[in-house]
Design a protein around this motif. Sequence first.
Motif, PDB file in Angstrom:
ATOM      1  N   THR A  91       0.843  -1.196   0.000  1.00  0.00           N
ATOM      2  CA  THR A  91       0.000   0.000   0.000  1.00  0.00           C
ATOM      3  C   THR A  91       0.879   1.248   0.000  1.00  0.00           C
ATOM      4  O   THR A  91       1.818   1.358   0.780  1.00  0.00           O
ATOM      5  N   GLY A  92       0.547   2.187  -0.891  1.00  0.00           N
ATOM      6  CA  GLY A  92       1.324   3.414  -0.991  1.00  0.00           C
ATOM      7  C   GLY A  92       2.494   3.320  -1.944  1.00  0.00           C
ATOM      8  O   GLY A  92       3.279   4.263  -2.053  1.00  0.00           O
ATOM      9  N   ALA A  93       2.592   2.200  -2.668  1.00  0.00           N
ATOM     10  CA  ALA A  93       3.721   2.033  -3.594  1.00  0.00           C
ATOM     11  C   ALA A  93       3.565   2.868  -4.847  1.00  0.00           C
ATOM     12  O   ALA A  93       4.533   3.084  -5.575  1.00  0.00           O
ATOM     13  N   GLY A  94       2.352   3.336  -5.155  1.00  0.00           N
ATOM     14  CA  GLY A  94       2.124   4.169  -6.330  1.00  0.00           C
ATOM     15  C   GLY A  94       1.306   3.503  -7.416  1.00  0.00           C
ATOM     16  O   GLY A  94       1.160   4.048  -8.507  1.00  0.00           O
ATOM     17  N   LYS A  95       0.734   2.329  -7.125  1.00  0.00           N
ATOM     18  CA  LYS A  95      -0.005   1.586  -8.142  1.00  0.00           C
ATOM     19  C   LYS A  95      -1.258   2.352  -8.592  1.00  0.00           C
ATOM     20  O   LYS A  95      -1.478   2.556  -9.783  1.00  0.00           O
ATOM     21  N   VAL A 150       4.297  -8.863 -14.978  1.00  0.00           N
ATOM     22  CA  VAL A 150       4.076  -8.366 -13.626  1.00  0.00           C
ATOM     23  C   VAL A 150       5.131  -7.303 -13.309  1.00  0.00           C
ATOM     24  O   VAL A 150       6.325  -7.498 -13.556  1.00  0.00           O
ATOM     25  N   LEU A 151       4.645  -6.179 -12.770  1.00  0.00           N
ATOM     26  CA  LEU A 151       5.546  -5.143 -12.248  1.00  0.00           C
ATOM     27  C   LEU A 151       5.375  -5.080 -10.748  1.00  0.00           C
ATOM     28  O   LEU A 151       4.246  -4.994 -10.250  1.00  0.00           O
ATOM     29  N   VAL A 152       6.475  -5.120 -10.026  1.00  0.00           N
ATOM     30  CA  VAL A 152       6.453  -4.941  -8.578  1.00  0.00           C
ATOM     31  C   VAL A 152       6.931  -3.527  -8.300  1.00  0.00           C
ATOM     32  O   VAL A 152       8.021  -3.135  -8.723  1.00  0.00           O
ATOM     33  N   MET A 153       6.116  -2.756  -7.569  1.00  0.00           N
ATOM     34  CA  MET A 153       6.441  -1.348  -7.298  1.00  0.00           C
ATOM     35  C   MET A 153       6.707  -1.138  -5.815  1.00  0.00           C
ATOM     36  O   MET A 153       6.051  -1.735  -4.960  1.00  0.00           O
ATOM     37  N   GLU A 154       7.639  -0.262  -5.522  1.00  0.00           N
ATOM     38  CA  GLU A 154       7.931   0.182  -4.163  1.00  0.00           C
ATOM     39  C   GLU A 154       8.341   1.657  -4.238  1.00  0.00           C
ATOM     40  O   GLU A 154       9.215   2.022  -5.030  1.00  0.00           O
ATOM     41  N   HIS A 155       7.672   2.490  -3.427  1.00  0.00           N
ATOM     42  CA  HIS A 155       8.004   3.914  -3.346  1.00  0.00           C
ATOM     43  C   HIS A 155       7.995   4.578  -4.721  1.00  0.00           C
ATOM     44  O   HIS A 155       8.843   5.420  -5.036  1.00  0.00           O
ATOM     45  N   GLY A 156       7.044   4.170  -5.554  1.00  0.00           N
ATOM     46  CA  GLY A 156       6.890   4.797  -6.854  1.00  0.00           C
ATOM     47  C   GLY A 156       7.857   4.325  -7.911  1.00  0.00           C
ATOM     48  O   GLY A 156       7.856   4.855  -9.035  1.00  0.00           O
ATOM     49  N   GLU A 157       8.671   3.335  -7.607  1.00  0.00           N
ATOM     50  CA  GLU A 157       9.642   2.832  -8.571  1.00  0.00           C
ATOM     51  C   GLU A 157       9.375   1.360  -8.877  1.00  0.00           C
ATOM     52  O   GLU A 157       8.841   0.613  -8.038  1.00  0.00           O
TER      53      GLU A 157
END
Length: 602
Positions: free
Chosen positions: A397-401, A566-573
């Motif tokens: 949650t909050g990763a930017g998805k 599949v894209l894994v996102m963290e902190h908008g990246e």
Amino acid sequence: MSVAGVQGEERADFTKREAKRLRQRSLTLLGSLLRPLRRRITWTMTIVVISTLAQVAGPTLLALGIDQALPAVLNDGNWQPAMLIVGAYLITALTSSILMSVYTRSTSLISQNILLTLRQRIFRHTQNLSMKFHESYTSGKIIARQTSDVDTLRELLDGGISNLVRGVLFMVFTGVALVLLDPSSTIPLVISLVPLAFFTLWFSNASRAQFRASRLYSARLIVQFVETMTGIRAVKAFRREARNERVYSVHVDNYREATRATIWLFGIFDPGLRLLGNITMAAVLVLGAFRVADGTMAIGILLAAVLYTRKFYDPMEELAMFYNSFQSAASALEKISGVLEEESTVPETDGPTPLPRAAGAVTFSHVTFGYSPATPILPKLNLNIPAGQTLALVGTTGAGKSTLAKLLARFYDPDVGAITLDGIDLRDLSHDDLRRAIVMVTQEAYLFSGSVAENIALGKPGASAAEIEAAARAVGAHEFVMAMPDGYETDVNKRGGRLSSGQRQLLSFARAFIADPMVLILDEATASLDIPSERLVQRGLETLLADRTAIIIAHRLSTVAIADRVLVMEHGEIIEDDTPVHLIAGTGRFATLHAAWRESLA
């Protein structure tokens, strides 16, 4: 002067400038509403002028009757002057009554046309504003603008302005008639204007703040009520009834106190006007009585002067009521004009690039975005999605998805960089082409009041019954729809309350299917579903995603399994990017998430 003093003067100067700007903004809005009706307004003003002149003529005719017609009857037995004056009096009274009836109907038509235009403008404008506005401006406030604020304007337009125009004209014509009839009798009236001006100025200054406070507390009442009723499930779930009642009681009490203070002011102003008018009338009567006694004034003229003096003050009470309505309406107009002044942060370009049929290739080029400039959510995102590919976005949650999805749906525009569809910047597309090409299905699966068929047809207005049924069949919704009492004509009730979560989601899929976009965004579309409902929806998803570009945002990895990538996102990246099979076989973040998910099913 101290620093605090300078700052205080600057704040006061800013407040004055801001108040002037708000007034100018409100007047501009009012002018735009009145301009199309200027011919009818001119016609209406002509009617009220003639009607008021006829009404003001009464005391003068009465004076002529007493001083000329009555002696002719008593001395010479000549009834002709009396009959002429009586006839003239009846004609002016009838003319005034007929014209006032026409005036009332005409002003009512003007006010209703203004309110119709204003309601339509508020609805159209707020509906077309971007998500940034709607996510910061509560629904309760929008409802207050469309309901209580517009109703306040209605009260002013229906009666207040009519009273103002008639009152001002009546006072002016009465004063002129008194001057022409007997200039000396105007002296007490002119003297009374000085305390009248000070008294009115005091009332104006004292009541302005109270009227604004009353409108503010009224709006807060509406906001609190709407938000409580809208979120009634959360209120019940967390037992917030007592707390909400306390908050609401504070707003009610504030509104009561503001209203009480306003009534208290009128409790001084209205009797004060009456007292000043009676004193002035008594002065005219006493001075006139001395002149009648020494033979320099006819008794009919004295009677007419007393009547004119009394009539001069009659409209003052109506003008006070107008001021009451005006202050409330001015505050309401400021709020409405403030909403109408808002501009969309995703405006449509003047010369859009045509997009007859999208292929569905999406590219994010150096995209930077944040809801607040100081905290970017997506720092320089680069992403290429080929046409026809199904892409899954995974992350905490909050990763930017969801932010990425909102940018692609053009709920927001990037702060830096560009998002293109088939090589065309989204900002260069018309809103119609963009909405046809890209459709977003959210977790909420919102259904509007109406039938099942009407809700599916939202994706394609004017769709035939066969097209609606075909869309429902395609996503697996036809069977449960036909099991409902009236099939596709069944009313879904408030927000789809008649249906389960899975059924509502399938209808939202049917709505997206019939829209036939080339890019489909699913934002947590299965997050609120139970396992049986999710399996039902999964089958609908396979049909829905075929032959189109799709972006799936999901926490449940069962939904991700149908993705090509599949894209894994963290902190908008983007920290991982590959096929589901390769990522599961690896040792990265997605493999860890997948393992944890499998364990949760054991």
